[in-house]
Design a protein around this motif. Structure first.
Motif, PDB file in Angstrom:
ATOM      1  N   SER A  63      75.945  41.632  41.183  1.00 21.44           N
ATOM      2  CA  SER A  63      75.580  40.477  40.921  1.00 21.44           C
ATOM      3  C   SER A  63      73.963  40.474  41.266  1.00 21.44           C
ATOM      4  N   ALA A  64      73.342  40.175  40.259  1.00 19.09           N
ATOM      5  CA  ALA A  64      71.610  40.255  40.330  1.00 19.09           C
ATOM      6  C   ALA A  64      71.194  38.821  41.059  1.00 19.09           C
ATOM      7  N   GLY A  65      72.001  37.743  41.054  1.00 18.75           N
ATOM      8  CA  GLY A  65      71.497  36.560  41.231  1.00 18.75           C
ATOM      9  C   GLY A  65      71.370  36.395  42.986  1.00 18.75           C
ATOM     10  N   LYS A  66      72.053  37.096  43.683  1.00 19.31           N
ATOM     11  CA  LYS A  66      72.071  36.785  45.347  1.00 19.31           C
ATOM     12  C   LYS A  66      70.864  37.452  46.078  1.00 19.31           C
ATOM     13  N   PHE A  67      70.759  38.651  45.864  1.00 19.28           N
ATOM     14  CA  PHE A  67      69.789  39.290  46.796  1.00 19.28           C
ATOM     15  C   PHE A  67      68.307  39.116  45.986  1.00 19.28           C
ATOM     16  N   TRP A  97      58.902  45.094  47.262  1.00 14.45           N
ATOM     17  CA  TRP A  97      59.213  43.614  47.334  1.00 14.45           C
ATOM     18  C   TRP A  97      60.788  43.829  48.243  1.00 14.45           C
ATOM     19  N   GLN A  98      61.741  44.815  47.438  1.00 13.29           N
ATOM     20  CA  GLN A  98      63.087  44.682  47.966  1.00 13.29           C
ATOM     21  C   GLN A  98      63.361  45.028  49.368  1.00 13.29           C
ATOM     22  N   SER A  99      62.375  45.983  49.837  1.00  8.04           N
ATOM     23  CA  SER A  99      62.285  46.790  51.096  1.00  8.04           C
ATOM     24  C   SER A  99      62.027  45.510  51.998  1.00  8.04           C
ATOM     25  N   ALA A 100      61.082  44.578  51.652  1.00 11.82           N
ATOM     26  CA  ALA A 100      60.533  43.380  52.496  1.00 11.82           C
ATOM     27  C   ALA A 100      61.693  42.359  52.388  1.00 11.82           C
ATOM     28  N   GLN A 101      62.504  42.047  51.303  1.00 14.09           N
ATOM     29  CA  GLN A 101      63.556  41.277  51.304  1.00 14.09           C
ATOM     30  C   GLN A 101      64.678  41.634  52.269  1.00 14.09           C
ATOM     31  N   ARG A 102      64.896  43.089  52.197  1.00 14.34           N
ATOM     32  CA  ARG A 102      65.939  43.508  52.969  1.00 14.34           C
ATOM     33  C   ARG A 102      65.518  43.314  54.424  1.00 14.34           C
ATOM     34  N   SER A 103      64.454  43.512  54.856  1.00 19.63           N
ATOM     35  CA  SER A 103      63.897  43.313  56.277  1.00 19.63           C
ATOM     36  C   SER A 103      64.122  41.751  56.650  1.00 19.63           C
ATOM     37  N   GLN A 104      63.867  40.758  55.768  1.00 17.28           N
ATOM     38  CA  GLN A 104      63.750  39.479  56.136  1.00 17.28           C
ATOM     39  C   GLN A 104      65.053  39.168  56.129  1.00 17.28           C
ATOM     40  N   LEU A 105      65.994  39.454  55.429  1.00 20.80           N
ATOM     41  CA  LEU A 105      67.239  38.757  55.207  1.00 20.80           C
ATOM     42  C   LEU A 105      68.015  39.297  56.643  1.00 20.80           C
ATOM     43  N   PHE A 115      77.568  41.264  47.240  1.00 16.42           N
ATOM     44  CA  PHE A 115      76.730  40.944  48.329  1.00 16.42           C
ATOM     45  C   PHE A 115      76.254  42.226  48.877  1.00 16.42           C
ATOM     46  N   MET A 116      76.456  43.343  48.123  1.00 13.17           N
ATOM     47  CA  MET A 116      76.206  44.879  48.809  1.00 13.17           C
ATOM     48  C   MET A 116      74.821  45.331  48.848  1.00 13.17           C
ATOM     49  N   ASP A 117      73.501  44.407  48.214  1.00 14.14           N
ATOM     50  CA  ASP A 117      72.291  44.853  48.116  1.00 14.14           C
ATOM     51  C   ASP A 117      71.785  45.319  49.064  1.00 14.14           C
ATOM     52  N   CYS A 118      72.165  44.778  50.534  1.00 11.21           N
ATOM     53  CA  CYS A 118      71.309  44.994  51.676  1.00 11.21           C
ATOM     54  C   CYS A 118      72.092  46.303  52.372  1.00 11.21           C
ATOM     55  N   THR A 134      75.311  28.099  49.572  1.00  8.84           N
ATOM     56  CA  THR A 134      75.612  29.433  48.893  1.00  8.84           C
ATOM     57  C   THR A 134      74.924  30.888  49.672  1.00  8.84           C
ATOM     58  N   GLY A 135      75.428  31.876  49.188  1.00  9.51           N
ATOM     59  CA  GLY A 135      74.776  33.286  49.583  1.00  9.51           C
ATOM     60  C   GLY A 135      73.545  33.667  48.870  1.00  9.51           C
ATOM     61  N   ILE A 136      72.896  32.790  48.333  1.00 10.37           N
ATOM     62  CA  ILE A 136      71.854  33.307  47.368  1.00 10.37           C
ATOM     63  C   ILE A 136      70.526  33.140  48.496  1.00 10.37           C
ATOM     64  N   ALA A 137      69.962  34.374  48.170  1.00  4.92           N
ATOM     65  CA  ALA A 137      68.539  34.518  49.268  1.00  4.92           C
ATOM     66  C   ALA A 137      67.601  33.374  49.004  1.00  4.92           C
TER      67      ALA A 137
END
Ligand SMILES: Cc1ncc(COP(=O)(O)O)c(C=O)c1O
Length: 368
Positions: free
Chosen positions: A226-230, A277-285, A203-206, A59-62
């Motif tokens: 979708s709130a589920g993926k990012f 958290w969002q910014s760390a998640q973006r960098s990690q992804l 899949f736009m969150d990043c 899947t494309g779920i983080a």
């Protein structure tokens, strides 16, 4: 290569604006349920390997979820109520307050024909991307509406009065990202034709700078998120429709009350407010996608495409590769066209296992 795989088309114009059958897709072509990634238990049984031994990248779920906050018992006990603080958190996160919380974007996708018909519209034709998340095509064909597939956005000369164009941006599975200016022009053209533009930004969150939510306006644009993926919270079943008040009211009328559940409201409010958290998640992804793309390209010698949430690798022997990965306990997504494998991201601690399996599988597979 892509044309070769679509043998049932009677008339195909590869590399041009559209792929058009001499007749549109018929309702019977999509009567059965579609298969998606995430069927881990079924795959585990098929390959006779315990569920716990699998690396599921189908899947494309983080791979890292937003850490769940403690929930007040009222989240379970009371009927869910969309509060002003939830609306503010969601509006700040998305940069747009014309929103309707929904139980995942899929809940709207499958009801779009009914929602559109509430507006007194009977669309003549709907354009959907190919390849692309197939639930869009299914919803319209099941409703008996003529569906046309396109590979490149339909040009003005091919559009007619009342057309609906669905854009998955970025596309799943190709990752193709359409420019906002291009979509704004398409929206204007459709407006002149009394048509509608539906943009699925699951899949736009990043890449929020490419979102149409920055300039949402008009009666002919609907955007799904979708709130589920990012946030890695696909089990919450949460998402949003962004559109004019009239469209949100029509959607509410079709879907009914309490779309989004109480625990989801609490968890998401916290996630939307947690900017660090969002910014760390973006960098990690972003970093994970770079690592994965390099790994696959190095071993298979093909160029991958995708987003920070998935990486798609075209391959002429994709079904064989899929079986080889599954035999090693790694579960990717074989695309519906059987011409590519899509991989979701893995955590840093899962990387050595994936790298080893990629090395072994590529070792027994010829380069395309
Ligand atoms: C492009 C696209 N849109 C929408 C969805 C539905 O997502 P959800 O209902 O979890 O928001 C998916 C699911 O994979 C998807 O790939």
């Amino acid at each position: 290569m892509l044309c070769r795989n679509i043998s049932f088309f009677r008339h195909i114009r590869c590399r041009s604006t559209f792929i058009l059958t001499s007749s549109p897709l018929t309702p019977s072509s999509s009567a059965s349920p579609l298969e998606h990634g995430g069927r881990l238990h079924a795959i585990a049984q098929q390959y006779n390997r315990p569920v716990a031994d699998w690396l599921d990248v189908s899947t494309g779920i983080a791979p890292e979820s937003y850490p769940l906050p403690d929930l007040p018992s009222s989240a379970w006990h009371r009927l869910p109520e969309v509060t002003p603080s939830f609306l503010k958190a969601a509006s700040d996160y998305y940069g747009c307050d014309s929103l309707l919380p929904i139980a995942g974007s899929q809940s709207v996708i499958q009801h779009l024909p009914a929602i559109v018909s509430r507006a007194g519209r009977k669309p003549s034709r709907v354009w959907v991307p190919h390849p692309g998340y197939k639930e869009h095509e299914k919803a319209w064909t099941d409703a008996g509406i003529q569906v046309y597939r396109y590979r490149h956005l339909p040009h003005l000369t091919t559009l007619t009065s009342g057309d609906i164009v669905v854009v998955i941006n970025p596309n799943n599975p190709t990752g193709k990202l359409e420019e906002r200016a291009t979509l704004a022009t398409l929206q204007e053209q459709l407006h002149a034709l009394n048509g509608l533009l539906l943009i699925d930004e699951a899949f736009m969150d990043c890449t929020p700078e490419h979102s149409m939510l920055q300039s949402l306006h008009g009666e002919n644009l609907l955007v799904l998120r979708s709130a589920g993926k990012f946030f890695g919270l696909a089990g919450l079943r949460a998402g949003f429709l962004f559109a004019s008040r009239q469209w949100r009211e029509r959607c509410s009328a079709v879907l009914g009350p309490w779309q989004i559940n109480g625990p989801a409201l609490h968890v998401l409010e916290s996630a939307f407010n947690d900017v660090s958290w969002q910014s760390a998640q973006r960098s990690q992804l972003n970093e994970s996608a770079l690592w994965l793309g390099n790994l696959l390209t190095t071993h298979f010698g093909v160029k991958c495409s995708g987003t920070p949430l998935f990486c798609t690798m075209p391959h002429p022997r994709a079904p064989d590769l899929f079986a080889a990965f599954c035999a090693e306990g790694v579960y990717p997504r074989l695309t519906d066209e059987n011409d590519a494998l899509r991989f979701g991201m893995v955590t840093v601690s899962q990387r050595p296992r994936l790298a080893q399996v990629v090395g072994r599988v590529s070792g027994v597979m010829e380069r395309p």
